[in-house]
Write a protein that holds these residues in place. Structure first.
Motif, PDB file in Angstrom:
ATOM      1  N   LEU A 267      35.896  34.248 141.936  1.00 50.01           N
ATOM      2  CA  LEU A 267      35.044  34.791 141.152  1.00 50.01           C
ATOM      3  C   LEU A 267      35.728  35.930 140.313  1.00 50.01           C
ATOM      4  CD1 LEU A 267      31.720  34.933 143.494  1.00 50.01           C
ATOM      5  CD2 LEU A 267      32.413  33.286 141.634  1.00 50.01           C
ATOM      6  N   PRO A 268      35.238  36.132 138.958  1.00 50.13           N
ATOM      7  CA  PRO A 268      35.797  37.248 138.297  1.00 50.13           C
ATOM      8  C   PRO A 268      35.010  38.583 138.508  1.00 50.13           C
ATOM      9  CG  PRO A 268      34.442  35.807 137.097  1.00 50.13           C
ATOM     10  CD  PRO A 268      34.354  35.322 138.359  1.00 50.13           C
ATOM     11  N   PRO A 269      35.459  39.787 138.135  1.00 51.16           N
ATOM     12  CA  PRO A 269      34.675  41.014 138.673  1.00 51.16           C
ATOM     13  C   PRO A 269      33.421  41.017 137.864  1.00 51.16           C
ATOM     14  CG  PRO A 269      37.086  41.368 137.827  1.00 51.16           C
ATOM     15  CD  PRO A 269      36.581  39.955 137.537  1.00 51.16           C
ATOM     16  N   ALA A 270      32.482  41.215 138.751  1.00 51.51           N
ATOM     17  CA  ALA A 270      31.028  41.393 137.839  1.00 51.51           C
ATOM     18  C   ALA A 270      30.184  42.095 138.800  1.00 51.51           C
ATOM     19  CB  ALA A 270      30.511  40.021 138.119  1.00 51.51           C
TER      20      ALA A 270
ATOM     21  N   ASP B  78      16.766  46.911 129.940  1.00 56.05           N
ATOM     22  CA  ASP B  78      16.665  45.496 130.626  1.00 56.05           C
ATOM     23  C   ASP B  78      17.941  44.612 130.566  1.00 56.05           C
ATOM     24  OD1 ASP B  78      15.391  43.721 132.501  1.00 56.05           O
ATOM     25  OD2 ASP B  78      15.266  42.533 130.752  1.00 56.05           O
ATOM     26  N   PHE B  79      18.737  44.438 131.625  1.00 61.20           N
ATOM     27  CA  PHE B  79      19.888  43.431 131.265  1.00 61.20           C
ATOM     28  C   PHE B  79      19.575  42.056 131.955  1.00 61.20           C
ATOM     29  CE2 PHE B  79      21.978  47.836 131.221  1.00 61.20           C
ATOM     30  CZ  PHE B  79      22.845  47.365 130.118  1.00 61.20           C
ATOM     31  N   VAL B  80      19.799  41.198 131.290  1.00 60.98           N
ATOM     32  CA  VAL B  80      19.574  39.887 131.828  1.00 60.98           C
ATOM     33  C   VAL B  80      20.693  39.469 132.553  1.00 60.98           C
ATOM     34  CG1 VAL B  80      19.398  37.383 130.912  1.00 60.98           C
ATOM     35  CG2 VAL B  80      18.328  39.179 129.669  1.00 60.98           C
ATOM     36  N   ASP B  81      20.499  38.682 133.605  1.00 62.49           N
ATOM     37  CA  ASP B  81      21.348  38.354 134.592  1.00 62.49           C
ATOM     38  C   ASP B  81      22.020  37.194 134.035  1.00 62.49           C
ATOM     39  OD1 ASP B  81      23.283  37.692 136.566  1.00 62.49           O
ATOM     40  OD2 ASP B  81      21.781  37.544 138.135  1.00 62.49           O
ATOM     41  N   SER B  82      23.409  37.062 133.666  1.00 63.30           N
ATOM     42  CA  SER B  82      23.906  35.773 133.039  1.00 63.30           C
ATOM     43  C   SER B  82      25.261  35.552 133.376  1.00 63.30           C
ATOM     44  CB  SER B  82      23.561  36.074 131.332  1.00 63.30           C
ATOM     45  OG  SER B  82      24.553  35.168 130.663  1.00 63.30           O
ATOM     46  N   ASP B  83      25.605  34.112 133.425  1.00 62.30           N
ATOM     47  CA  ASP B  83      26.609  33.870 133.769  1.00 62.30           C
ATOM     48  C   ASP B  83      27.669  33.706 132.459  1.00 62.30           C
ATOM     49  OD1 ASP B  83      26.223  34.123 136.523  1.00 62.30           O
ATOM     50  OD2 ASP B  83      25.581  32.040 136.583  1.00 62.30           O
TER      51      ASP B  83
ATOM     52  N   HIS C 142      16.480  26.963 119.458  1.00 65.36           N
ATOM     53  CA  HIS C 142      17.856  26.522 119.837  1.00 65.36           C
ATOM     54  C   HIS C 142      18.398  27.817 120.538  1.00 65.36           C
ATOM     55  CE1 HIS C 142      17.647  29.112 116.360  1.00 65.36           C
ATOM     56  NE2 HIS C 142      18.953  29.356 116.349  1.00 65.36           N
ATOM     57  N   ASP C 143      18.004  28.918 120.596  1.00 61.78           N
ATOM     58  CA  ASP C 143      18.524  29.848 121.246  1.00 61.78           C
ATOM     59  C   ASP C 143      17.628  30.589 122.390  1.00 61.78           C
ATOM     60  OD1 ASP C 143      20.014  32.237 121.910  1.00 61.78           O
ATOM     61  OD2 ASP C 143      20.257  32.908 119.902  1.00 61.78           O
ATOM     62  N   PRO C 144      17.712  29.873 123.574  1.00 54.98           N
ATOM     63  CA  PRO C 144      16.924  30.433 124.577  1.00 54.98           C
ATOM     64  C   PRO C 144      17.277  31.849 125.035  1.00 54.98           C
ATOM     65  CG  PRO C 144      18.005  28.577 125.237  1.00 54.98           C
ATOM     66  CD  PRO C 144      18.210  28.553 123.737  1.00 54.98           C
ATOM     67  N   ARG C 145      18.371  32.149 124.690  1.00 55.43           N
ATOM     68  CA  ARG C 145      18.977  33.482 125.532  1.00 55.43           C
ATOM     69  C   ARG C 145      18.294  34.552 124.547  1.00 55.43           C
ATOM     70  NH1 ARG C 145      25.307  33.411 125.556  1.00 55.43           N
ATOM     71  NH2 ARG C 145      24.823  35.513 126.479  1.00 55.43           N
ATOM     72  N   LEU C 146      18.150  34.255 123.259  1.00 55.16           N
ATOM     73  CA  LEU C 146      17.613  35.242 122.498  1.00 55.16           C
ATOM     74  C   LEU C 146      16.197  35.511 122.688  1.00 55.16           C
ATOM     75  CD1 LEU C 146      18.114  37.526 120.365  1.00 55.16           C
ATOM     76  CD2 LEU C 146      17.914  35.859 118.430  1.00 55.16           C
TER      77      LEU C 146
ATOM     78  N   ASP D  47      21.274  40.604 126.801  1.00 59.08           N
ATOM     79  CA  ASP D  47      22.198  39.672 127.222  1.00 59.08           C
ATOM     80  C   ASP D  47      23.660  39.788 126.948  1.00 59.08           C
ATOM     81  OD1 ASP D  47      23.322  37.355 128.380  1.00 59.08           O
ATOM     82  OD2 ASP D  47      21.536  36.136 127.852  1.00 59.08           O
ATOM     83  N   ILE D  48      24.271  40.134 127.817  1.00 63.24           N
ATOM     84  CA  ILE D  48      25.806  40.228 127.429  1.00 63.24           C
ATOM     85  C   ILE D  48      26.710  39.590 128.176  1.00 63.24           C
ATOM     86  CG2 ILE D  48      25.694  42.602 126.096  1.00 63.24           C
ATOM     87  CD1 ILE D  48      26.596  43.942 128.749  1.00 63.24           C
ATOM     88  N   GLY D  49      26.115  38.350 128.835  1.00 60.98           N
ATOM     89  CA  GLY D  49      26.890  37.578 129.526  1.00 60.98           C
ATOM     90  C   GLY D  49      27.201  38.371 131.043  1.00 60.98           C
ATOM     91  N   ARG D  50      28.232  37.934 131.440  1.00 58.16           N
ATOM     92  CA  ARG D  50      28.837  38.466 132.845  1.00 58.16           C
ATOM     93  C   ARG D  50      28.923  40.150 132.467  1.00 58.16           C
ATOM     94  NH1 ARG D  50      34.156  39.130 134.517  1.00 58.16           N
ATOM     95  NH2 ARG D  50      34.693  37.420 133.154  1.00 58.16           N
TER      96      ARG D  50
END
Length: 755
Positions: free
Chosen positions: A214-217, A710-715, A586-590, A651-654
């Protein structure tokens, strides 16, 4: 300079020493990370001392964004090190540390004829350019993307070598050993990295490096900002106690100090000055004149500045920059200028007909307002220049200084210093040229520090913009056709001419004149699902040199888009949140960021006099990138605009370091507030009218709102958080003021005259 919890030491690696296990690159370079006494180097990225201290190389400028913590954290997590034993060493300029993602992103600037051959970080042409030109530029939030992989590979290889050494001593297979807390462990047996390092460095590293699965997270916590910090910033103690050295803190034997006055913008020439008036000034060492500037050198900076004022220099200018001329040029361009189509979706503007709504937006030039003004120290001995400077573009600084002195770039040694804020201001290297020339003339080490007024005058502001937005909608408000027409200079192309061709500002303007600039209108393509979209750029020569700034084009394109979407929602009597959600299938993350921000802020619908305003934005491609949604609570009173609260979902990913991510989002929001409510200047006869920080209406501590992040938990792949907040805050505040007052503000800074 070395940063660590042990303190801050002056100096930097110049070269030499033995580089062990140089395996991660197909080409060879001089060893950039030299091992000292009782130290062993493991590739170009880390070295381990006999006392257990692990020093990590950082090839990027630390300017407050936390890169001197993020990259060492990647190494520490992959290596299995104890964070308390991690130290940092800024690297010398070297082709061993190419920023490949940024080189690919900026390919149109350094390879304008065939950018499509170098538009990916994996392209051979990109690597060749970046290595040959020692392209270590710090910009556009690419540090993690560029260096996480090499850092992990180096740490994994070093971990394997340490495990091999321990395994041989124990008579076991090295693959059975683990690394944790600075020890190699096998069952109940353990040996510290310090005990193994010197012998392990002579081993052949495993190929490929044994990366962890697993990468650093770090995961977002329900505790938010109150969550424990597992990887605190390495530079924080030195910043708190004042021991961290910046460019203006360098002290050398026999050093003198220089103050400078530049001519008006642009292409002015020094005509005369009163040397007699300054003669005999206490502490004056000498006067150095350039073609377009003059400097006084003294035993102290204040002595030099006092003498400089007595010189009363005059400059010859063909035509000074004036705000009226700038606005006329933008007005003519946006209304009548020939546009270049940058983005087309569907049929572009063909089905537009008569638009349902059209609105004009304007942005004034904005100053960077860094706490630290341009500062550099130079020493020239026997044709060899030493340069202490904070720069985002170290090789460009070396090349520019070498060219000014007529020496080889190889004869310029650059000692990288941290920056007291940059916001892309340190991409420019004018002060490197000036301090080199002054050092040559006075024959002594010299430190040049620009005054605040000179920083405003000779800096490169964020470009002014005039924009026309038009939309054709259905009765329900569905946006069928969208057009954004932006008039502004090809500011990125202009910057590229300075950066890669070493052109003077006026020559860069001439070389880029009339060229379409996709990067100058980046972010103008709305993140929403629309039938037909067109984004046009009208390149215009305004005479004012412009430059990069934190957020760059997103800082104004998001303002245009999100303000106009809000206007369309109001026109059709639609609730702003649901109106946006309807277009984000088309952009569920946003969409998720919007929903979470609404819950965080207890969104009440943004009705009349609610004082709540909404905005969202995406940076990067749909399949990647970062997202942010913000709700501002604001009002207008006698003292101006009062922003009471900013509620943000991101949402900034990992996430590698959530504490630094939070700092970057919060800092971006405050910086964006500064751009939304101030930071601007007019120009009269080639001079900015705002020459002091107090004149820029920047937010003070008392002005800072309550901020919830608030940070979204994202992979998803990591995305740098540093610029997202800058983009979204201005339209959120503008929309909040509309809900509070009914006034639609269409000019940045807000309340600057445009409604």
């Amino acid at each position: 300079m070395q940063l660590s919890r042990r303190g801050v030491l002056a100096g930097a690696a110049i070269g030499g020493g033995l580089l062990v296990a140089w395996t991660l690159r197909p080409r060879r370079f001089a060893p950039p990370l030299s091992a000292g006494r009782n130290e062993a180097s493991f590739d170009a990225w880390l070295k381990i001392a006999g006392d257990g201290v692990i020093t990590v190389a950082v090839p990027q400028l630390e300017m407050g964004q936390g890169v001197t913590t993020i990259l060492p954290q990647v190494v520490a997590m992959e290596l299995g090190a104890d964070w308390r034993q991690i130290a940092v060493e800024p690297t010398p300029v070297s082709g061993a540390y190419p920023n490949l993602p940024l080189a690919a992103r900026w390919a149109p600037l350094w390879k304008p004829a065939l950018p499509f051959l170098a538009d990916d970080a994996d392209d051979w042409l990109v690597r060749r350019f970046a290595e040959d030109h020692r392209f270590m530029v710090t910009a556009d939030g690419t540090s993690l993307a560029a260096y996480e992989g090499p850092c992990r590979n180096a740490a994994a290889a070093a971990r394997g070598m340490l495990a091999m050494e321990a395994a041989d001593r124990w008579g076991v297979a090295w693959e059975e050993c683990e690394a944790e807390g600075g020890f190699i462990v096998h069952g109940k047996r353990r040996l510290s990295f310090a005990e193994l390092a010197l012998d392990a460095a002579g081993r052949t590293p495993p190929d490929p490096p044994p990366l962890r699965s697993l990468p650093p997270a770090e995961k977002p916590s329900e505790l938010g900002a109150e969550a424990p910090i597992f990887y605190p910033r390495l530079d924080l103690p030195a910043k708190v106690d004042g021991s961290l050295l910046f460019a203006g803190d360098v002290r050398l034997p026999d050093m003198v100090y220089a103050a400078i006055i530049h001519g008006p913008i642009d292409r002015s020439t020094l005509k005369s000055f009163d040397a007699q008036a300054a003669a005999g000034s206490p502490g004056l060492v000498g006067i150095v004149k350039g073609k377009r500037w003059i400097a006084a050198v003294g035993r102290t900076w204040f002595a030099a500045d006092k003498a400089l004022r007595k010189l009363a220099p005059s400059f010859m200018v063909s035509r000074g920059i004036d705000s009226g001329r700038i606005e006329d040029a933008l007005e003519n361009a946006v209304m009548k200028g020939a546009a270049e189509r940058i983005v087309t979706r569907g049929d572009g503007t063909d089905p537009m007909g008569k638009p349902t709504l059209r609105a004009r937006y304007d942005v004034s030039p904005a100053l960077h307002a860094t706490l630290e003004t341009s500062s550099a120290t130079a020493r020239l001995i026997d044709g060899r220049l030493e340069l202490w400077i904070a720069t985002q573009a170290p090789e460009h600084a070396r090349e520019a200084a070498a060219k000014a002195l007529g020496i080889s770039t190889a004869d310029v040694v650059l000692y990288p210093m941290p920056a007291g804020g940059s916001f892309d201001r340190r991409l420019e290297v004018d002060h490197a040229i000036e301090v080199a020339l002054i050092a040559r003339e006075v024959g002594r080490p010299v430190q040049l520090v620009w005054s605040r007024g000179q920083e405003a005058l000779a800096g490169r502001p964020r470009t002014p913009v005039a924009a026309l937005l038009s939309a054709k909608t259905s009765e329900s408000g569905h946006i069928a056709v969208w057009r954004a027409k932006l008039a502004l200079p090809p500011t990125t192309q202009e910057f590229g001419e300075r950066q890669f061709n070493n052109l003077a500002s006026w020559s860069a303007i001439e070389a880029s004149e009339g060229r379409a600039d996709p990067m100058a209108v980046e972010g103008a393509d709305p993140p929403y699902d629309m039938d037909h979209v067109a984004v046009d750029h009208v390149p215009v020569n305004i005479g004012l040199p412009t430059g990069r700034m934190r957020g760059n084009a997103h800082g104004y394109t998001c303002f245009f888009t999100e303000s106009f979407v809000d206007e369309l929602a109001a026109l059709h009597k639609r609730e702003p949140l649901s109106y946006r959600m309807e277009m984000l299938g088309h952009d569920p993350r946003l969409a998720q960021c919007l929903q979470r921000a609404a819950r965080l802020a207890e969104w009440g619908g943004g009705g009349e006099q609610s004082g709540q305003g909404l905005a969202c934005h995406r940076m990067g491609p749909l399949e990647g990138g970062g997202r942010i949604a913000a709700i501002a609570t604001a009002s207008q009173g006698e003292g101006g605009v009062k922003v009471e609260k900013l509620s943000v979902s991101v949402d900034i990913g990992r996430i590698v370091n959530i504490d630094i991510a939070r700092q970057q989002i919060e800092g971006g929001l405050i910086f964006g507030m500064g751009l939304a409510l101030g930071s601007a200047t007019d120009y009269e006869r080639g001079h900015p009218t705002a020459t002091r920080l107090a004149a820029l209406d920047l937010p003070t501590l008392a002005d800072c709102p309550q901020i919830e992040v608030d940070f979204v938990d994202s992979d998803a792949e990591p995305f740098d958080p540093g610029e997202l907040g800058v983009a979204v805050v201005a339209p959120a505040i503008a929309n909040a003021l509309f809900s509070a007052t009914g006034l639609r503000l269409r000019r940045l800074p807000l309340l600057s005259g445009g409604l």
